[in-house]
Design an enzyme around this catalytic site. Structure first.
Site, PDB file in Angstrom:
ATOM      1  N   THR A  13     -28.575  12.937 -37.902  1.00  0.00           N
ATOM      2  CA  THR A  13     -28.459  13.167 -39.344  1.00  0.00           C
ATOM      3  C   THR A  13     -28.047  11.866 -40.032  1.00  0.00           C
ATOM      4  O   THR A  13     -27.359  11.021 -39.444  1.00  0.00           O
ATOM      5  CB  THR A  13     -27.421  14.278 -39.647  1.00  0.00           C
ATOM      6  OG1 THR A  13     -26.112  13.827 -39.263  1.00  0.00           O
ATOM      7  CG2 THR A  13     -27.755  15.567 -38.911  1.00  0.00           C
ATOM      8  N   GLY A  14     -28.511  11.696 -41.267  1.00  0.00           N
ATOM      9  CA  GLY A  14     -28.159  10.493 -42.028  1.00  0.00           C
ATOM     10  C   GLY A  14     -28.573   9.227 -41.311  1.00  0.00           C
ATOM     11  O   GLY A  14     -27.755   8.339 -41.067  1.00  0.00           O
ATOM     12  N   SER A  15     -29.874   9.149 -40.984  1.00  0.00           N
ATOM     13  CA  SER A  15     -30.302   8.037 -40.115  1.00  0.00           C
ATOM     14  C   SER A  15     -31.317   7.102 -40.770  1.00  0.00           C
ATOM     15  O   SER A  15     -32.067   6.429 -40.080  1.00  0.00           O
ATOM     16  CB  SER A  15     -30.858   8.600 -38.802  1.00  0.00           C
ATOM     17  OG  SER A  15     -31.725   9.676 -39.052  1.00  0.00           O
ATOM     18  N   THR A  16     -31.319   7.069 -42.106  1.00  0.00           N
ATOM     19  CA  THR A  16     -32.252   6.123 -42.757  1.00  0.00           C
ATOM     20  C   THR A  16     -31.734   4.699 -42.664  1.00  0.00           C
ATOM     21  O   THR A  16     -32.487   3.750 -42.846  1.00  0.00           O
ATOM     22  CB  THR A  16     -32.462   6.485 -44.240  1.00  0.00           C
ATOM     23  OG1 THR A  16     -31.179   6.527 -44.889  1.00  0.00           O
ATOM     24  CG2 THR A  16     -33.149   7.833 -44.380  1.00  0.00           C
ATOM     25  N   GLY A  18     -27.847   2.194 -41.418  1.00  0.00           N
ATOM     26  CA  GLY A  18     -26.498   2.186 -40.851  1.00  0.00           C
ATOM     27  C   GLY A  18     -26.440   2.583 -39.381  1.00  0.00           C
ATOM     28  O   GLY A  18     -27.376   2.367 -38.609  1.00  0.00           O
ATOM     29  N   ILE A  19     -25.320   3.181 -39.018  1.00  0.00           N
ATOM     30  CA  ILE A  19     -25.069   3.581 -37.629  1.00  0.00           C
ATOM     31  C   ILE A  19     -26.130   4.588 -37.175  1.00  0.00           C
ATOM     32  O   ILE A  19     -26.626   4.517 -36.047  1.00  0.00           O
ATOM     33  CB  ILE A  19     -23.642   4.179 -37.515  1.00  0.00           C
ATOM     34  CG1 ILE A  19     -22.583   3.092 -37.770  1.00  0.00           C
ATOM     35  CG2 ILE A  19     -23.434   4.831 -36.152  1.00  0.00           C
ATOM     36  CD1 ILE A  19     -21.145   3.606 -37.869  1.00  0.00           C
ATOM     37  N   GLY A  20     -26.502   5.511 -38.056  1.00  0.00           N
ATOM     38  CA  GLY A  20     -27.476   6.548 -37.698  1.00  0.00           C
ATOM     39  C   GLY A  20     -28.817   5.956 -37.307  1.00  0.00           C
ATOM     40  O   GLY A  20     -29.428   6.373 -36.307  1.00  0.00           O
ATOM     41  N   SER A 141     -14.311   9.068 -36.581  1.00  0.00           N
ATOM     42  CA  SER A 141     -13.826   7.737 -36.964  1.00  0.00           C
ATOM     43  C   SER A 141     -12.416   7.563 -36.432  1.00  0.00           C
ATOM     44  O   SER A 141     -11.688   8.552 -36.257  1.00  0.00           O
ATOM     45  CB  SER A 141     -13.787   7.610 -38.483  1.00  0.00           C
ATOM     46  OG  SER A 141     -13.140   6.413 -38.869  1.00  0.00           O
ATOM     47  N   TYR A 154     -10.990  11.214 -46.712  1.00  0.00           N
ATOM     48  CA  TYR A 154     -11.945  10.841 -45.655  1.00  0.00           C
ATOM     49  C   TYR A 154     -11.310  11.041 -44.279  1.00  0.00           C
ATOM     50  O   TYR A 154     -11.897  11.657 -43.391  1.00  0.00           O
ATOM     51  CB  TYR A 154     -12.365   9.380 -45.846  1.00  0.00           C
ATOM     52  CG  TYR A 154     -13.229   8.829 -44.729  1.00  0.00           C
ATOM     53  CD1 TYR A 154     -14.555   9.228 -44.592  1.00  0.00           C
ATOM     54  CD2 TYR A 154     -12.725   7.898 -43.815  1.00  0.00           C
ATOM     55  CE1 TYR A 154     -15.352   8.723 -43.563  1.00  0.00           C
ATOM     56  CE2 TYR A 154     -13.513   7.386 -42.793  1.00  0.00           C
ATOM     57  CZ  TYR A 154     -14.823   7.804 -42.667  1.00  0.00           C
ATOM     58  OH  TYR A 154     -15.616   7.307 -41.654  1.00  0.00           O
TER      59      TYR A 154
HETATM   60  P1  NAD Z   1     -24.167   4.444 -44.264  1.00  0.00           P
HETATM   61  O1  NAD Z   1     -23.671   4.732 -45.636  1.00  0.00           O
HETATM   62  O2  NAD Z   1     -24.598   3.055 -43.918  1.00  0.00           O
HETATM   63  O3  NAD Z   1     -25.331   5.456 -43.906  1.00  0.00           O
HETATM   64  C1  NAD Z   1     -25.107   6.813 -44.155  1.00  0.00           C
HETATM   65  C2  NAD Z   1     -26.344   7.606 -43.901  1.00  0.00           C
HETATM   66  O4  NAD Z   1     -26.025   8.973 -44.202  1.00  0.00           O
HETATM   67  C3  NAD Z   1     -27.519   7.229 -44.764  1.00  0.00           C
HETATM   68  O5  NAD Z   1     -28.697   7.312 -44.000  1.00  0.00           O
HETATM   69  C4  NAD Z   1     -27.502   8.307 -45.845  1.00  0.00           C
HETATM   70  O6  NAD Z   1     -28.794   8.571 -46.359  1.00  0.00           O
HETATM   71  C5  NAD Z   1     -26.982   9.492 -45.061  1.00  0.00           C
HETATM   72  N1  NAD Z   1     -26.385  10.543 -45.873  1.00  0.00           N
HETATM   73  C6  NAD Z   1     -25.314  10.474 -46.704  1.00  0.00           C
HETATM   74  N2  NAD Z   1     -25.114  11.660 -47.293  1.00  0.00           N
HETATM   75  C7  NAD Z   1     -26.061  12.494 -46.815  1.00  0.00           C
HETATM   76  C8  NAD Z   1     -26.397  13.847 -47.064  1.00  0.00           C
HETATM   77  N3  NAD Z   1     -25.713  14.584 -47.951  1.00  0.00           N
HETATM   78  N4  NAD Z   1     -27.440  14.390 -46.412  1.00  0.00           N
HETATM   79  C9  NAD Z   1     -28.164  13.658 -45.533  1.00  0.00           C
HETATM   80  N5  NAD Z   1     -27.901  12.367 -45.266  1.00  0.00           N
HETATM   81  C10 NAD Z   1     -26.869  11.804 -45.909  1.00  0.00           C
HETATM   82  O7  NAD Z   1     -23.002   4.949 -43.294  1.00  0.00           O
HETATM   83  P2  NAD Z   1     -22.472   4.401 -41.884  1.00  0.00           P
HETATM   84  O8  NAD Z   1     -21.426   3.393 -42.152  1.00  0.00           O
HETATM   85  O9  NAD Z   1     -23.606   4.080 -41.015  1.00  0.00           O
HETATM   86  O10 NAD Z   1     -21.715   5.704 -41.372  1.00  0.00           O
HETATM   87  C11 NAD Z   1     -22.323   6.669 -40.526  1.00  0.00           C
HETATM   88  C12 NAD Z   1     -21.240   7.577 -39.970  1.00  0.00           C
HETATM   89  O11 NAD Z   1     -20.292   6.801 -39.231  1.00  0.00           O
HETATM   90  C13 NAD Z   1     -20.454   8.317 -41.038  1.00  0.00           C
HETATM   91  O12 NAD Z   1     -20.177   9.614 -40.607  1.00  0.00           O
HETATM   92  C14 NAD Z   1     -19.172   7.511 -41.138  1.00  0.00           C
HETATM   93  O13 NAD Z   1     -18.089   8.272 -41.614  1.00  0.00           O
HETATM   94  C15 NAD Z   1     -18.984   7.074 -39.701  1.00  0.00           C
HETATM   95  N6  NAD Z   1     -18.148   5.873 -39.555  1.00  0.00           N
HETATM   96  C16 NAD Z   1     -18.502   4.700 -40.135  1.00  0.00           C
HETATM   97  C17 NAD Z   1     -17.686   3.599 -39.987  1.00  0.00           C
HETATM   98  C18 NAD Z   1     -18.028   2.288 -40.599  1.00  0.00           C
HETATM   99  O14 NAD Z   1     -17.139   1.421 -40.699  1.00  0.00           O
HETATM  100  N7  NAD Z   1     -19.262   2.045 -41.010  1.00  0.00           N
HETATM  101  C19 NAD Z   1     -16.507   3.694 -39.238  1.00  0.00           C
HETATM  102  C20 NAD Z   1     -16.178   4.905 -38.656  1.00  0.00           C
HETATM  103  C21 NAD Z   1     -17.009   5.992 -38.809  1.00  0.00           C
END
Ligand code: NAD
Length: 263
Positions: A13-16, A18-20, A141, A154
């Site tokens: 989920t949310g994989s366009t 970032g981490i996804g 996290s 958060y």
């Molecule tokens: P990001 O903002 O770079 O990417 C987030 C992704 O989630 C995007 O693809 C976005 O389209 C999608 N998204 C957001 N809301 C959505 C919704 N309502 N429905 C469907 N998709 C949705 O985020 P990231 O930094 O890659 O974080 C990914 C996960 O890792 C999150 O759960 C975040 O809490 C966790 N995390 C991130 C960090 C960090 O420092 N980046 C640290 C700890 C945990």
């Protein structure tokens, strides 16, 4: 260790971005058939095209659905009724002081960060249980342990993710289905880049340097003293999603650069 996920379907989920996206790329490189998800049709299709262009082994599908709502989760499940690997990654994080964070802020974080994962786990776990194999991974996290003072809402949502994952692991007792949470520390995703954009514009410094300064200032216990890369998080997730990780369940596994200062 050669991880082979051929024949397994993985939804991230949310994989366009970032981490996804990094997780999707690694799972698809290991042979999994991957389903990408984001909110907009355009962004989701673009991410799928990008991934197809990266020479991965597995097939790529993409479903746009807003997982902050029950209807969005329902539409995703209707399109993809069974997965072997579910990565609950979609999440939002917004630094807002406790006294400025109204109910809407709390609700939004709760719906995206917790309820999307609850709904999808409820939908997909019975199928995994039936086939006696499955992997559910919550991207929580370190903030679920170390509640950040600048975004308590958060931190609480991530504590809930860890708790749900632990509970579900126990609910799946005696099956081949594992449920775990992964605890990244600060990670240089697009979301974090956006959070640091103002500082970057102000100083003109490289983003890695700005992220390292953020880590030192806000996560002083970090041992690596820098942000992790998205690939470093995806490495751990790929292992946990693989058959090799069959004895790891109900765990919260850290990839936090040592931020959590406990043994
Ligand atoms: P990001 O903002 O770079 O990417 C987030 C992704 O989630 C995007 O693809 C976005 O389209 C999608 N998204 C957001 N809301 C959505 C919704 N309502 N429905 C469907 N998709 C949705 O985020 P990231 O930094 O890659 O974080 C990914 C996960 O890792 C999150 O759960 C975040 O809490 C966790 N995390 C991130 C960090 C960090 O420092 N980046 C640290 C700890 C945990």
């Amino acid at each position: 260790m050669q991880i082979d996920l051929t024949g397994r379907t993985a939804l991230i989920t949310g994989s366009t971005e970032g981490i996804g996206y990094a997780i999707a790329r690694q799972l698809a490189s290991a042979g999994a058939d991957v389903v990408l998800n984001g909110r907009s049709d355009e962004k989701t299709a673009k991410a799928a095209d990008r991934l197809k262009g990266e020479g991965v082994k597995g097939s790529i599908d993409a479903v746009a659905a807003d997982l902050a709502t029950a209807a969005g989760c329902g539409a995703l499940v209707a399109r993809i009724p069974h997965v072997d690997i579910l990565i609950n990654n979609a999440g939002i994080f917004q630094p807002i002081d406790f006294f400025e964070a109204d109910d809407e802020v709390w609700d939004r974080h709760w719906q995206v960060n917790v309820m999307s994962a609850v709904r999808l786990s409820r939908a997909y776990l019975p199928g995994m249980q039936k086939s006696n194999w499955g992997r559910v991974i919550f991207i929580a996290s370190e903030s679920g342990f170390n509640i950040p003072v600048e975004m308590i809402h958060y931190g609480v949502s991530k504590t809930a993710d860890i708790a749900v994952a632990r509970g579900l692991a126990k609910r799946m007792a005696g099956t081949g289905v594992t449920v775990n949470s992964v605890l990244p520390g600060p990670t240089l995703s697009e979301g974090v880049e956006a959070m640091l954009a103002e500082e970057r514009a102000k100083t003109g410094k490289p983003i890695e340097e700005i992220a390292a300064a953020f880590v030192k200032q806000h996560r002083g216990s970090s041992i690596i003293q820098r942000a992790a890369s998205v690939e470093e998080i995806a490495n751990l997730v790929t292992y946990l999603a693989s058959p090799f990780a069959s004895a790891t369940t109900g765990a919260s596994v850290r990839v936090d650069g040592g931020v959590i200062d406990t043994l």
